[in-house]
Design a protein around this motif. Structure first.
Motif, PDB file in Angstrom:
ATOM      1  N   GLN A   1       0.585  -1.461  -0.093  1.00 15.86           N
ATOM      2  CA  GLN A   1      -0.084  -0.189  -0.243  1.00 15.86           C
ATOM      3  C   GLN A   1       1.001   1.620  -0.524  1.00 15.86           C
ATOM      4  OE1 GLN A   1      -3.684  -0.240   3.134  1.00 15.86           O
ATOM      5  NE2 GLN A   1      -3.695  -2.303   2.235  1.00 15.86           N
TER       6      GLN A   1
ATOM      7  N   HIS B   1      -8.716   6.981 -10.998  1.00 14.85           N
ATOM      8  CA  HIS B   1      -9.286   5.703  -9.927  1.00 14.85           C
ATOM      9  C   HIS B   1      -8.247   5.970  -9.040  1.00 14.85           C
ATOM     10  CE1 HIS B   1     -12.325   2.969  -9.144  1.00 14.85           C
ATOM     11  NE2 HIS B   1     -11.879   2.595  -7.732  1.00 14.85           N
TER      12      HIS B   1
ATOM     13  N   PRO C   1      -6.687  -3.796   0.552  1.00 15.74           N
ATOM     14  CA  PRO C   1      -7.867  -2.527   1.090  1.00 15.74           C
ATOM     15  C   PRO C   1      -9.100  -3.505   0.519  1.00 15.74           C
ATOM     16  CG  PRO C   1      -6.407  -1.365  -0.822  1.00 15.74           C
ATOM     17  CD  PRO C   1      -5.762  -3.150  -0.984  1.00 15.74           C
ATOM     18  N   GLU C   2      -9.837  -3.023   1.987  1.00 21.45           N
ATOM     19  CA  GLU C   2     -11.316  -3.714   1.862  1.00 21.45           C
ATOM     20  C   GLU C   2     -11.807  -2.779   1.400  1.00 21.45           C
ATOM     21  OE1 GLU C   2     -12.697  -3.651   6.124  1.00 21.45           O
ATOM     22  OE2 GLU C   2     -10.600  -5.936   6.296  1.00 21.45           O
ATOM     23  N   ASN C   3     -11.692  -1.052   1.035  1.00 21.71           N
ATOM     24  CA  ASN C   3     -12.401  -0.071   0.162  1.00 21.71           C
ATOM     25  C   ASN C   3     -12.466   0.054  -1.656  1.00 21.71           C
ATOM     26  OD1 ASN C   3     -10.381   1.095   0.407  1.00 21.71           O
ATOM     27  ND2 ASN C   3     -10.423   2.717   1.350  1.00 21.71           N
ATOM     28  N   LEU C   4     -11.729  -0.991  -1.705  1.00 20.84           N
ATOM     29  CA  LEU C   4     -12.258  -0.536  -3.029  1.00 20.84           C
ATOM     30  C   LEU C   4     -13.304  -0.207  -3.810  1.00 20.84           C
ATOM     31  CD1 LEU C   4      -8.906  -3.747  -3.691  1.00 20.84           C
ATOM     32  CD2 LEU C   4      -8.813  -0.690  -3.361  1.00 20.84           C
ATOM     33  N   THR C   5     -13.607   0.475  -5.067  1.00 18.97           N
ATOM     34  CA  THR C   5     -14.914   0.036  -5.419  1.00 18.97           C
ATOM     35  C   THR C   5     -14.347   0.138  -7.165  1.00 18.97           C
ATOM     36  OG1 THR C   5     -13.945   2.836  -5.796  1.00 18.97           O
ATOM     37  CG2 THR C   5     -15.655   2.224  -4.087  1.00 18.97           C
TER      38      THR C   5
END
Ligand code: SF4
Ligand code: SF4
Length: 371
Positions: free
Chosen positions: A7, A220, A274-278
């Motif tokens: 990261q 992005h 990461p948990e918040n990937l869109t």
């Protein structure tokens, strides 16, 4: 297959270099490296664009890899790329300048040898050889450093697709013309990848591109640096991070089918995902592709029967067009003319490769369905 992931929230040298060191250690790259080795770094420099945009590999990522190599005693490092467009001194000097790569000198040589050589591709399906830029062929070790992006034609651009930039200049559009079908083109890309066969592939996904990639999309950020020796499986993994179905990306699907990509063997090391990937926005070409709604065995016949009615074509926004001619230069079908300082497209003969959209610096070309 060992997949490293780190990261790195932003483009800061003090964040990127430690991540690169951990990546090299995790993959055991130091074992391959010795003083006197000739290393070629293959970035993504698809067009002359500032590193502020997620179009090209960021210079800080290249710089960190080069710094690590020099610390291992490697002194012969060349940056080797053939951008979209011409492959000559004037064109590439501008690319190096605009892409912020002059800061790499003198530690990294910015390639100025614009020759290419033919190499055999055993088992090639129609062409048994590739014409590849010389510094890649002369290197003992190739490090592929790509940018993570969506792509109008292939859907996804990562490690495999980046190697298309080893084909010199305007021979690339000719290859689009020769293999207009996505299945054939993907097969060619895999054969090229097997021919170049880089030893390490790093994916710059600190900022990535969604939408009309590889040049006309938007940012992005993923805040990630990925690295692996096995770039086929890494592409499968990276496409998944973008929220794409890797098996719907033809080159990745074929890589799995051929046993080149082994998604069941991914062993992740480094930081957690990461948990918040869109999910990434798709390119317009793929949003408009209705054939995916049909069962797989019907997709080819539907696409064939849909024929011209459902085919995608480039559409010009005349207000944005500045008449620079880069689209015409890259069109393999030679159906674009510049008239009165505006591009003019002839639909007949268009193979829907979207090289024109890729090379337009003004985002003046969008995608339109005939129906
Ligand atoms: S469409 Fe884009 S690439 Fe083509 S002439 Fe206009 S601005 Fe240049
Ligand atoms: S007009 Fe654009 S999409 Fe059509 S063949 Fe030329 S470059 Fe490809």
């Amino acid at each position: 297959m060992l997949q490293t992931l780190y990261q790195v929230p932003e483009y800061k040298e003090e964040l990127i270099y430690p991540a690169v060191c951990k990546m090299m250690e995790g993959l055991g790259i130091a074992q391959d490296i010795r003083p006197g080795l000739k290393v070629a770094i293959k970035p993504n420099l698809v067009m002359a664009k500032s590193p502020a945009y997620p179009v090209t590999t960021h210079p800080f990522v290249i710089k960190a890899v080069a710094r690590w190599l020099r610390e291992q005693g490697v002194e012969d490092i060349v940056l080797a790329e053939s951008s979209g467009g011409l492959y000559n001194s004037e064109y590439m000097k501008n690319v190096y300048h605009v892409c912020g790569l002059r800061q790499l000198e003198p530690e990294v040589k910015l390639n100025m040898d614009f020759s290419a050589k033919t190499v055999n591709c055993p088992g090639g399906f129609s062409n048994h050889s590739f014409h590849i830029i010389t510094p890649i062929l002369e290197a003992d070790y190739v490090i592929n450093i790509c940018k993570l992006k969506t792509h109008a034609m292939t859907g996804y651009s990562g490690g495999i697709k980046n190697l298309f930039g080893t084909i010199p200049g305007l021979e690339k559009p000719q290859m689009h013309y020769r293999w207009p079908d996505i299945q054939d083109f993907s097969r060619m890309l895999l054969e090229l990848a097997q021919t170049v066969n880089p030893q390490l592939t790093v994916i710059d996904a600190i900022d990535a591109m969604e939408g009309n990639g590889p040049t006309g999309g938007s940012s992005h950020p993923l805040g990630l640096l990925l690295g692996a020796r096995d770039f086929y499986t890494q592409d499968y993994f990276a496409a998944g991070l973008m929220g794409l179905d890797p098996m719907k990306i033809e080159m990745i699907r074929q890589a799995v089918e051929k046993g080149l990509a082994k998604p069941d063997e991914i062993e992740l090391t480094g930081d957690p995902v990461p948990e918040n990937l869109t999910p990434f926005q798709l390119p317009d070409t793929h949003k408009l592709d209705f054939t995916g709604a049909f069962p797989k065995f019907l997709q080819k016949p539907v696409a064939f029967l849909g024929g011209k009615l459902f085919k995608s074509y480039p559409q010009l926004n005349r207000e944005l067009c500045v008449g620079c001619g880069k689209c015409a230069e890259s069109c393999p079908a030679h159906i674009i003319k510049i008239e009165n300082k505006k591009a003019k497209f002839r639909r007949k003969g268009c193979i829907s490769c979207f090289c024109c959209q890729e090379m337009c610096p003004m985002k003046a070309i969008s995608v339109k369905k005939a129906l």
